[in-house]
Design a protein around this motif. Structure first.
Motif, mmCIF file in Angstrom:
data_model
loop_
_atom_site.group_PDB
_atom_site.id
_atom_site.type_symbol
_atom_site.label_atom_id
_atom_site.label_comp_id
_atom_site.label_asym_id
_atom_site.label_seq_id
_atom_site.Cartn_x
_atom_site.Cartn_y
_atom_site.Cartn_z
ATOM 1 N N ILE A 92 4.612 125.790 39.558
ATOM 2 C CA ILE A 92 5.943 125.915 40.138
ATOM 3 C C ILE A 92 6.067 127.367 40.591
ATOM 4 C CG2 ILE A 92 7.002 126.350 37.867
ATOM 5 C CD1 ILE A 92 9.516 124.947 38.974
ATOM 6 N N PHE A 93 6.411 127.561 41.859
ATOM 7 C CA PHE A 93 6.481 128.887 42.444
ATOM 8 C C PHE A 93 7.937 129.351 42.477
ATOM 9 C CE2 PHE A 93 2.805 126.730 44.232
ATOM 10 C CZ PHE A 93 1.788 127.641 43.995
ATOM 11 N N LEU A 94 8.127 130.640 42.242
ATOM 12 C CA LEU A 94 9.474 131.195 42.192
ATOM 13 C C LEU A 94 9.508 132.526 42.923
ATOM 14 C CD1 LEU A 94 12.395 131.531 41.202
ATOM 15 C CD2 LEU A 94 11.465 132.357 39.018
ATOM 16 N N SER A 95 10.445 132.651 43.852
ATOM 17 C CA SER A 95 10.685 133.917 44.538
ATOM 18 C C SER A 95 12.072 134.420 44.153
ATOM 19 C CB SER A 95 10.594 133.755 46.059
ATOM 20 O OG SER A 95 9.285 133.372 46.446
ATOM 21 N N ILE A 96 12.149 135.667 43.740
ATOM 22 C CA ILE A 96 13.421 136.309 43.414
ATOM 23 C C ILE A 96 13.660 137.386 44.462
ATOM 24 C CG2 ILE A 96 14.752 137.534 41.660
ATOM 25 C CD1 ILE A 96 12.812 136.483 39.561
ATOM 26 N N ALA A 97 14.761 137.271 45.204
ATOM 27 C CA ALA A 97 15.030 138.206 46.299
ATOM 28 C C ALA A 97 16.495 138.621 46.292
ATOM 29 C CB ALA A 97 14.664 137.575 47.645
ATOM 30 N N ALA A 98 16.746 139.863 46.679
ATOM 31 C CA ALA A 98 18.123 140.340 46.814
ATOM 32 C C ALA A 98 18.802 139.602 47.961
ATOM 33 C CB ALA A 98 18.126 141.842 47.065
ATOM 34 N N HIS A 99 20.020 139.102 47.747
ATOM 35 C CA HIS A 99 20.654 138.279 48.788
ATOM 36 C C HIS A 99 21.519 139.087 49.754
ATOM 37 C CE1 HIS A 99 24.472 138.589 46.632
ATOM 38 N NE2 HIS A 99 23.905 138.109 45.532
ATOM 39 N N ASP A 109 7.494 137.694 43.774
ATOM 40 C CA ASP A 109 6.971 136.332 43.897
ATOM 41 C C ASP A 109 6.154 135.997 42.649
ATOM 42 O OD1 ASP A 109 7.735 135.547 46.744
ATOM 43 O OD2 ASP A 109 6.747 137.479 47.058
ATOM 44 N N LEU A 110 6.499 134.875 42.016
ATOM 45 C CA LEU A 110 5.902 134.482 40.748
ATOM 46 C C LEU A 110 5.355 133.066 40.828
ATOM 47 C CD1 LEU A 110 8.948 135.612 38.557
ATOM 48 C CD2 LEU A 110 6.965 137.009 39.164
ATOM 49 N N SER A 111 4.481 132.732 39.886
ATOM 50 C CA SER A 111 4.022 131.349 39.746
ATOM 51 C C SER A 111 3.795 131.055 38.274
ATOM 52 C CB SER A 111 2.733 131.095 40.550
ATOM 53 O OG SER A 111 1.656 131.839 40.037
ATOM 54 N N PHE A 112 4.116 129.814 37.891
ATOM 55 C CA PHE A 112 4.012 129.377 36.505
ATOM 56 C C PHE A 112 3.335 128.015 36.462
ATOM 57 C CE2 PHE A 112 7.649 132.147 36.883
ATOM 58 C CZ PHE A 112 7.560 132.977 35.782
ATOM 59 N N ALA A 113 2.473 127.844 35.473
ATOM 60 C CA ALA A 113 1.837 126.546 35.274
ATOM 61 C C ALA A 113 2.905 125.526 34.881
ATOM 62 C CB ALA A 113 0.759 126.641 34.211
ATOM 63 N N TYR A 114 2.747 124.315 35.358
ATOM 64 C CA TYR A 114 3.700 123.249 35.024
ATOM 65 C C TYR A 114 2.950 122.107 34.340
ATOM 66 C CZ TYR A 114 7.336 119.721 35.556
ATOM 67 O OH TYR A 114 8.282 118.746 35.304
ATOM 68 N N PRO A 115 3.484 121.586 33.238
ATOM 69 C CA PRO A 115 4.825 121.813 32.678
ATOM 70 C C PRO A 115 4.906 122.883 31.590
ATOM 71 C CG PRO A 115 3.820 119.927 31.620
ATOM 72 C CD PRO A 115 2.811 120.413 32.612
ATOM 73 N N ALA A 149 2.415 136.612 35.817
ATOM 74 C CA ALA A 149 3.019 135.630 36.723
ATOM 75 C C ALA A 149 3.208 136.183 38.130
ATOM 76 C CB ALA A 149 4.374 135.163 36.171
ATOM 77 N N VAL A 150 3.143 137.498 38.300
ATOM 78 C CA VAL A 150 3.370 138.115 39.604
ATOM 79 C C VAL A 150 2.187 137.806 40.518
ATOM 80 C CG1 VAL A 150 3.817 140.272 40.825
ATOM 81 C CG2 VAL A 150 4.714 139.940 38.506
ATOM 82 N N ARG A 151 2.485 137.252 41.682
ATOM 83 C CA ARG A 151 1.418 136.790 42.565
ATOM 84 C C ARG A 151 0.798 137.905 43.404
ATOM 85 N NH1 ARG A 151 3.461 131.933 46.065
ATOM 86 N NH2 ARG A 151 1.224 131.854 46.507
#
Length: 236
Positions: free
Chosen positions: A121-128, A89-95, A73-75
């Motif tokens: 569906i794209f997902l970014s995980i970042a330290a805030h 940064d990740l991406s997943f097939a939907y649904p 999933a890592v782009r």
């Protein structure tokens, strides 16, 4: 003559003594070498290497928060490693939510054929780093730039447009309460509108991005984001 004979005898005696000292040293060296060879033989791996480039999941720490990330999933290749990271940064097939991997880049010859509906569906995980939390931003920042009028949809979702001339002009804010969902979306133009929905998990912010057209089934999208969040955190 007697003196020369005496010197010669003493020299031979010194040589014999020197050779006598070398014998135990050489013997000890042979024993040590054999011991090292035996240990190396016993510890040498005898299994076949696993024929796989990457493990199925990577334990990644973002903002001191642990996530179990599907490798495929890592782009970005530079992010495909375990341990602390500032952002993933990740991406997943939907649904289906299967790991989708990096999107394919279209060439000039295939550019026309590449204009297809987005199925990820794209997902970014970042330290805030203690920046303003997404829910606080919705309550305190966005209302300053929103139009007063709102539109209530039959599906339970409310739409409010951002005013022109504001930092969010040409965008709309969608919100619903059951299940809870907030999404800020660009409007359809030359390219289809896109939405982002944010949530905070301990030391990390999760930002989901998906096509605005998916809001026609917004409950399914909200459920997908909840499932992805639960899968990435794993059992605690």
């Amino acid at each position: 003559m007697t003196l020369l004979s005496s010197v010669h005898i003493n020299t031979r005696r010194l040589r014999r003594r020197h050779r006598g000292h070398l014998v135990p040293i050489a013997f000890a060296a042979v024993i040590a070498t054999g011991a090292i060879a035996l240990v190396a033989y016993l510890l040498w791996p005898t299994w076949e290497p696993i024929k796989s480039d990457d493990p199925a999941r990577l334990p990644v720490s973002v903002g001191a928060t642990l996530f179990n990330v599907p490798t495929q999933a890592v782009r970005m290749k530079v992010q495909r490693h375990s341990g602390p990271q500032e952002r993933v940064d990740l991406s997943f097939a939907y649904p289906s939510l299967d790991a989708a991997g990096a999107p394919k880049h279209a060439s000039a010859e295939t550019a026309e054929a590449a204009v297809q509906p987005i199925d990820r569906i794209f997902l970014s995980i970042a330290a805030h780093h203690d920046t303003l939390a997404p829910d606080v931003r919705v309550r305190t920042i966005y209302p300053r730039y929103l139009e007063k009028a709102s539109t209530q949809g039959d599906d339970g979702m409310t739409l409010r447009a951002f005013r022109d001339g504001t930092p969010y002009s040409s965008e709309d804010l969608f919100a619903a309460g059951a299940p809870a969902m907030v999404a800020r979306c660009t409007r359809d133009a030359a390219t289809p509108g896109m939405c982002l929905s944010e949530r905070r998990i301990d030391g990390a912010d999760l930002t989901f991005r998906f096509p605005r057209s998916w809001l026609a089934q917004w409950r399914d999208v909200a459920g997908a984001m909840d499932r992805l969040t639960a899968q990435l955190r794993g059992p605690r």
